[in-house]
Design a protein around this motif. Structure first.
Motif, PDB file in Angstrom:
ATOM      1  N   LYS A  50       0.825  -1.211   0.000  1.00  0.00           N
ATOM      2  CA  LYS A  50       0.000   0.000   0.000  1.00  0.00           C
ATOM      3  C   LYS A  50       0.858   1.260   0.000  1.00  0.00           C
ATOM      4  O   LYS A  50       0.557   2.212  -0.713  1.00  0.00           O
ATOM      5  N   ASP A  54       1.045  14.110 -14.131  1.00  0.00           N
ATOM      6  CA  ASP A  54      -0.174  14.498 -14.827  1.00  0.00           C
ATOM      7  C   ASP A  54      -0.390  16.002 -14.741  1.00  0.00           C
ATOM      8  O   ASP A  54      -0.666  16.664 -15.734  1.00  0.00           O
ATOM      9  N   LEU A  77       3.553   5.762  -5.809  1.00  0.00           N
ATOM     10  CA  LEU A  77       3.344   5.745  -7.265  1.00  0.00           C
ATOM     11  C   LEU A  77       2.166   6.626  -7.664  1.00  0.00           C
ATOM     12  O   LEU A  77       2.223   7.341  -8.666  1.00  0.00           O
ATOM     13  N   LYS A  78       1.117   6.591  -6.871  1.00  0.00           N
ATOM     14  CA  LYS A  78      -0.068   7.403  -7.151  1.00  0.00           C
ATOM     15  C   LYS A  78       0.268   8.892  -7.071  1.00  0.00           C
ATOM     16  O   LYS A  78      -0.145   9.682  -7.931  1.00  0.00           O
ATOM     17  N   GLN A  79       1.040   9.298  -6.073  1.00  0.00           N
ATOM     18  CA  GLN A  79       1.446  10.695  -5.935  1.00  0.00           C
ATOM     19  C   GLN A  79       2.328  11.128  -7.101  1.00  0.00           C
ATOM     20  O   GLN A  79       2.156  12.218  -7.655  1.00  0.00           O
ATOM     21  N   LYS A  80       3.274  10.278  -7.485  1.00  0.00           N
ATOM     22  CA  LYS A  80       4.148  10.609  -8.621  1.00  0.00           C
ATOM     23  C   LYS A  80       3.332  10.759  -9.899  1.00  0.00           C
ATOM     24  O   LYS A  80       3.552  11.682 -10.681  1.00  0.00           O
ATOM     25  N   ALA A  81       2.385   9.859 -10.105  1.00  0.00           N
ATOM     26  CA  ALA A  81       1.553   9.921 -11.307  1.00  0.00           C
ATOM     27  C   ALA A  81       0.739  11.202 -11.336  1.00  0.00           C
ATOM     28  O   ALA A  81       0.616  11.844 -12.379  1.00  0.00           O
ATOM     29  N   SER A  82       0.211  11.607 -10.202  1.00  0.00           N
ATOM     30  CA  SER A  82      -0.591  12.837 -10.186  1.00  0.00           C
ATOM     31  C   SER A  82       0.281  14.062 -10.421  1.00  0.00           C
ATOM     32  O   SER A  82      -0.137  15.018 -11.068  1.00  0.00           O
ATOM     33  N   GLN A 132       3.890   1.652  -1.246  1.00  0.00           N
ATOM     34  CA  GLN A 132       4.455   1.799  -2.598  1.00  0.00           C
ATOM     35  C   GLN A 132       3.397   2.315  -3.569  1.00  0.00           C
ATOM     36  O   GLN A 132       3.671   3.149  -4.417  1.00  0.00           O
ATOM     37  N   TYR A 133       2.185   1.804  -3.426  1.00  0.00           N
ATOM     38  CA  TYR A 133       1.079   2.251  -4.273  1.00  0.00           C
ATOM     39  C   TYR A 133       0.820   3.739  -4.087  1.00  0.00           C
ATOM     40  O   TYR A 133       0.641   4.469  -5.052  1.00  0.00           O
ATOM     41  N   GLU A 134       0.824   4.191  -2.851  1.00  0.00           N
ATOM     42  CA  GLU A 134       0.568   5.606  -2.567  1.00  0.00           C
ATOM     43  C   GLU A 134       1.661   6.495  -3.165  1.00  0.00           C
ATOM     44  O   GLU A 134       1.377   7.554  -3.714  1.00  0.00           O
TER      45      GLU A 134
END
Length: 66
Positions: free
Chosen positions: A8, A22, A14-19, A10-12
């Motif tokens: 979880k 974007d 990655l999610k922050q980097k993606a946003s 690592q997912y968070e």
């Protein structure tokens, strides 16, 4: 569909980097990245530039044969 499991935290990350990526790219992709939307006319220009004249094509054929 293949599934990938990540922790979880690592997912968070990655999610922050993606946003961030974007938001950065959406701000002005043309100015930042030099992105150009190609019209059919622009594509035809590229195709014209991509053609060789007969003498150059003949010389290249000769070079590649040897």
């Amino acid at each position: 569909m293949k599934c990938v499991n990540v922790a979880k935290d690592q997912y968070e990350v990655l999610k922050q980097k993606a946003s961030l990526y974007d938001a950065f790219l959406k701000s002005s992709p043309e100015r930042i990245c030099g992105i150009e939307s190609y019209t059919p006319q622009r594509i035809k220009e590229f195709l014209r530039w991509d053609q060789l004249d007969k003498s150059t094509a003949k010389r290249l054929k000769h070079i590649f044969k040897s």
